[in-house]
Design a protein around this motif. Structure first.
Motif, mmCIF file in Angstrom:
data_model
loop_
_atom_site.group_PDB
_atom_site.id
_atom_site.type_symbol
_atom_site.label_atom_id
_atom_site.label_comp_id
_atom_site.label_asym_id
_atom_site.label_seq_id
_atom_site.Cartn_x
_atom_site.Cartn_y
_atom_site.Cartn_z
ATOM 1 N N LYS A 62 -7.758 -2.184 0.213
ATOM 2 C CA LYS A 62 -8.786 -1.689 -0.433
ATOM 3 C C LYS A 62 -10.066 -2.425 -0.167
ATOM 4 N N GLU A 68 -1.794 -3.290 -1.765
ATOM 5 C CA GLU A 68 -2.897 -2.127 -1.696
ATOM 6 C C GLU A 68 -4.321 -2.791 -1.998
ATOM 7 N N SER A 69 -4.516 -3.913 -2.724
ATOM 8 C CA SER A 69 -5.782 -4.500 -3.354
ATOM 9 C C SER A 69 -6.292 -5.118 -1.819
ATOM 10 N N LEU A 117 0.910 -1.259 -0.071
ATOM 11 C CA LEU A 117 -0.012 0.028 -0.019
ATOM 12 C C LEU A 117 0.900 1.173 -0.046
#
Length: 244
Positions: A217, A213-214, A150
């Motif tokens: 999120k 990051e996925s 991230l």
């Protein structure tokens, strides 16, 4: 609708199809002959024309006929296509001969090549020696899930924003401060903390410092869908068990 064969083609069909008779016809008549009755010619008859002295154009037509016969396909070739293929074939032969000659006799290459190609020039030699690699087709861009952490993704995004921002603007300084915070977190490998609030209650979720990051999120998206910590934990466990 195809044009009916002319008198030359009809007379050729009526013969015993010896390779000598095939060589006696011009290229256009030969194309019409193969278009009308390719199945009547045997492989020995066609190959006999190839080993006989013939023009490159006739050779191109015969080779196309043999290929069509091998693939059990109708003969489809126009005179313009045959001429274009012949030009490409002759150019490739000349280039290969020039490159072989240059490789073995670089000092006298031009003189040796001119014995076979009298009008050969230095400009043609220079062009023939250049190897043109086929251009690779770019793969169609497909948006993929980010595999970077991230903080790294956020640093990249903020760097792009800074390039388009005025160095004296508050937005620029805000990006600088955010990047500094992300860099410090990477250096110290600090966990990524997210505060979640439901019905007046607050709880902090800590994620590994290098979390994708996925994943972050996805967690934030789940917090917006559910209304309690129990549902959040169940949805988050389901997300991980699905292997995403």
């Amino acid at each position: 609708m195809e044009n009916p064969p002319n008198s030359e083609v009809r007379s050729a069909i009526q013969t015993e199809n010896q390779h000598e008779s095939l060589l006696s016809y011009p290229a256009e008549t030969l194309i019409q002959l193969f278009t009308a009755t390719l199945e009547k010619f045997s492989y020995p008859e066609l190959f006999a024309v190839l080993v006989s002295p013939e023009t490159p154009l006739i050779s191109t037509i015969i080779r196309t006929a043999i290929k069509s016969k091998q693939n059990a396909e109708p003969f489809r070739l126009s005179l313009e296509q045959a001429e274009r293929r012949t030009v490409i074939l002759l150019n490739n032969r000349r280039k290969k001969f020039a490159r072989r000659t240059w490789k073995t006799q670089p000092l006298f290459a031009l003189e040796v090549i001119r014995q076979k190609y009298p009008h050969y020039t230095e400009e043609i030699l220079t062009a023939d020696l250049i190897l043109v690699k086929p251009r690779k087709r770019r793969e169609k861009f497909v948006k993929r899930t980010s595999e970077f952490g991230l903080r790294i993704c956020q640093i990249r995004k903020l760097s792009g924003i800074m390039k388009l921002s005025d160095p004296e603007s508050p937005k620029y300084y805000k990006c600088c401060n955010q990047i500094a915070g992300y860099m410090q977190g990477l250096k110290n490998r600090s966990p990524i903390s997210l505060q979640v609030n439901y019905s007046g209650e607050s709880f902090q979720y800590d994620f590994p410092w290098n979390s994708r990051e996925s994943d972050i999120k996805a967690f934030i998206a789940i917090t917006k869908k559910v209304g309690s910590f129990k549902e959040l934990d169940e949805q988050w466990s389901s997300y991980h068990s699905s292997g995403k």
